[in-house]
Scaffold this motif. Sequence first.
Motif, PDB file in Angstrom:
ATOM      1  N   GLN A   1       0.865  -1.023   0.073  1.00 42.67           N
ATOM      2  CA  GLN A   1       0.073  -0.278  -0.055  1.00 42.67           C
ATOM      3  C   GLN A   1       0.939   1.459   0.108  1.00 42.67           C
ATOM      4  O   GLN A   1       0.697   2.194  -0.750  1.00 42.67           O
ATOM      5  N   ILE A   2       1.670   1.163   0.743  1.00 36.74           N
ATOM      6  CA  ILE A   2       2.649   2.414   1.070  1.00 36.74           C
ATOM      7  C   ILE A   2       3.628   2.530  -0.232  1.00 36.74           C
ATOM      8  O   ILE A   2       3.924   3.696  -0.693  1.00 36.74           O
ATOM      9  N   GLN A   3       4.045   1.555  -0.736  1.00 42.77           N
ATOM     10  CA  GLN A   3       4.817   1.520  -1.869  1.00 42.77           C
ATOM     11  C   GLN A   3       4.009   2.068  -2.998  1.00 42.77           C
ATOM     12  O   GLN A   3       4.586   3.177  -3.837  1.00 42.77           O
ATOM     13  N   THR A   4       2.747   1.887  -3.131  1.00 42.14           N
ATOM     14  CA  THR A   4       2.053   2.227  -4.351  1.00 42.14           C
ATOM     15  C   THR A   4       1.879   3.783  -4.191  1.00 42.14           C
ATOM     16  O   THR A   4       2.082   4.727  -5.269  1.00 42.14           O
ATOM     17  N   SER A   5       1.543   4.310  -2.812  1.00 44.58           N
ATOM     18  CA  SER A   5       1.690   5.845  -2.840  1.00 44.58           C
ATOM     19  C   SER A   5       2.743   6.395  -3.068  1.00 44.58           C
ATOM     20  O   SER A   5       2.740   7.438  -3.497  1.00 44.58           O
ATOM     21  N   ALA A   6       4.017   5.867  -2.609  1.00 48.64           N
ATOM     22  CA  ALA A   6       5.292   6.328  -2.971  1.00 48.64           C
ATOM     23  C   ALA A   6       5.491   6.678  -4.351  1.00 48.64           C
ATOM     24  O   ALA A   6       5.914   7.574  -5.065  1.00 48.64           O
ATOM     25  N   TYR A   7       5.245   5.322  -5.069  1.00 45.81           N
ATOM     26  CA  TYR A   7       5.638   5.365  -6.520  1.00 45.81           C
ATOM     27  C   TYR A   7       4.783   6.467  -7.259  1.00 45.81           C
ATOM     28  O   TYR A   7       5.163   7.141  -8.151  1.00 45.81           O
ATOM     29  N   ARG A   8       3.423   6.560  -6.593  1.00 42.87           N
ATOM     30  CA  ARG A   8       2.567   7.368  -7.428  1.00 42.87           C
ATOM     31  C   ARG A   8       2.803   8.788  -7.249  1.00 42.87           C
ATOM     32  O   ARG A   8       2.886   9.803  -8.168  1.00 42.87           O
ATOM     33  N   ALA A   9       3.412   9.166  -5.881  1.00 37.70           N
ATOM     34  CA  ALA A   9       4.065  10.359  -5.783  1.00 37.70           C
ATOM     35  C   ALA A   9       5.136  10.872  -6.522  1.00 37.70           C
ATOM     36  O   ALA A   9       5.356  12.062  -6.985  1.00 37.70           O
ATOM     37  N   ILE A  10       6.116   9.980  -6.577  1.00 38.02           N
ATOM     38  CA  ILE A  10       7.319  10.216  -7.457  1.00 38.02           C
ATOM     39  C   ILE A  10       7.044  10.248  -8.762  1.00 38.02           C
ATOM     40  O   ILE A  10       7.521  11.344  -9.464  1.00 38.02           O
ATOM     41  N   LYS A  11       6.167   9.689  -9.428  1.00 44.79           N
ATOM     42  CA  LYS A  11       5.595   9.519 -10.677  1.00 44.79           C
ATOM     43  C   LYS A  11       5.086  10.981 -10.943  1.00 44.79           C
ATOM     44  O   LYS A  11       5.158  11.515 -12.120  1.00 44.79           O
ATOM     45  N   ASN A  12       4.400  11.570 -10.101  1.00 43.66           N
ATOM     46  CA  ASN A  12       4.029  12.936 -10.146  1.00 43.66           C
ATOM     47  C   ASN A  12       4.841  13.852 -10.043  1.00 43.66           C
ATOM     48  O   ASN A  12       4.260  15.091  -9.747  1.00 43.66           O
ATOM     49  N   GLY A  13       5.999  13.610  -9.680  1.00 43.51           N
ATOM     50  CA  GLY A  13       7.020  14.628  -9.752  1.00 43.51           C
ATOM     51  C   GLY A  13       7.329  15.161  -8.142  1.00 43.51           C
ATOM     52  O   GLY A  13       8.157  16.465  -8.168  1.00 43.51           O
TER      53      GLY A  13
END
Lengths: 267, 409
Positions: free
Chosen positions: A64-76
Amino acid sequence: MNNSLIAQSFQNAKKENRPALLTYTVAGDNTKKKSLEILKSISKYADICELGFPHNTPIADGGQIQTSAYRAIKNGIKINDVFSVVRKFKKFRKNKPIILMGYYNMIYQYDENKFISKCKKSKVDGIIVVDLPYPENKIFASKCKKNKINFIQLISPTTSKSRLKKIVKDSHDMIYYISMLSTTGGKLKVSPKKIIQEYQKIKNQNKSKNVVIGFGITEKTIRSLRKADGLVVGSAICKEITRSIKKRQNTVINVTNIVKKLKNKIQ
Amino acid sequence: MKLKKNIPLIDQHDKYGFWGDKFGGSFIPETLKKPVEDLTDKFKKLRKNKKFIRKRDFYFKNYIGSPTSFIKLENLSKHLGGAQIWAKVVSEANGGAHKIYNATVHALICKAMGKKYIVGDTGAGYAGKMLSMAAKKFGLKCKIFMGAKDIRRQKPNCDAMKKNGAEIVPVYSGSQTLVDAVSECMRYWVSNCDNTHMCVGSTVGPNIFVKICGWSTAQISRELKTQLKKEFKKIPKKIKLINCVGGGSSAYGFWSEFIDYDKKQIELIGVEAGGPKKSKLHAAPLSRNAKIGILHGAASYVCQNNEGQIQETESISAGLDYPGVSPIHCFLKDSKRARYTYATDEAALNAYKMVTKFEKLNPSLEPSHAFAEAIKIAPKLSRDTILIVNSCGDAKKDRDILRERLGKY
């Protein structure tokens, strides 16, 4: 650091005869603006807000937290953005403690001293570094203390007794107890009774330290652990953000509802 | 930054586990402190235990098939002119690559610690295949973490793992390669460290894993030293030891006995994966000057962006496709004992073509990177220079890639 905002938050919760509620969200999830809105909204119910600065190679986070982290990084999201989220939040609610949480490489690349001074300027109250254990964290922890920032030590079920003593002795206002052998967001595989027993061992070292329990805490399990000084919920919140985005619903409202429910369970 | 003499490189670290004050260490979550400490204590005792050493040597000889041969590549040397090119054919080892040494030692340690489960990461699939073999041999339950992209491109090794009864856990996060496999494996260990032993597939990860792996692969250079003395009566005056470097386990194993020699006599050359010629991406943190960073529990040169996010890598060779590198290679670089360079995908493929054309040798894409460097420098060197390439893996696992890129295998 007796008068830290973190210490005060625990005192306030104690006055109400309940554990403090700590939330964890990832800065920039799913955008910088949204994560600030979420933080502002949930801070009405949360006593302390942990804010993750995301890393793309996390060795202790579950799905769950990985998904959030990757999403945030992807959004810059960048480290400086994380600080600006904190600054803006603190303007909105200056007495709510913020704890930054992440992995050491991000701090190392930013430069330890620069990172701490930026924390101070942005009014960060505490720091958790997942992969900087005791005693390797001694220098960093003392730098934090000098700048009136709480360095939060972690203790896990595998921590030996002699080690536990040393860690408690070296800790600041708050200690984070990891409930079980798991990455974040795992299913609670140890009985609440057993967790509280282990928690008590830490408390017995020094009653004045505020000990929070995290990992595996959800709406279902939170009530059973309410004896603790504080309880951290992270993955359950990140999961809700993912769900809301998928369903094209309002993340701010949905996440706030979850946090409100969590608070009700421990009141 | 200086190396010490007469002390194995794996032991030249300070009390926090750092080589040269800044490489290595153990950047691990609190939960792993205890299991890592237990493993450290156990390994310290075992490596001094005569019975354990006898057991290791027994399996190295009778199970792995040590020593692997040391041969002159006559035709290739003649074709290129200049230096003599030799190969240490480590791919003869049981399973087809040097990874069997580390896997066997980890399985023995796992047994000695009374654990029944063993988990490991893999890129090219060799580390996974060997761990599954060793697990089967010693009656351990085995799980292998492997990036989904690597599962697709290294199918023969995956088939072998399944045949050995191991469970392959596909990893879909990030770039779906080795870096993500290692992360996922470490996360699994965080959750199961009470009954499970973790094997890190190379000389990377928290300090203790670098040490165990280096201690295991060092067998390669012990054999080579004996073989050199037998072949040349004494250690020749001009030697160059060329090895590919991903994590760096085979290179350390190939070099460890020779680090104390003067570099004018024995030069150590590490060849990293330069990636496709036209791509900006690579997996060459040492030779392309990456910054120091923390990855998978250790500080080393790491391909990363300014923020500290680990960068995607690209290489035709799954075994070298890793953004970090062993802290001991960082130490060897900064102390100037070893020289590091890189070969592109294309150079490695050309080297593979040339080696297989002239010799009865079938090096996988990883050592083909080392051969590329040997082929490049051999013509410029004198005939009394001995170039030795560690042919540390067999190309069977690469058959699909070779067929696609070269039209044949």
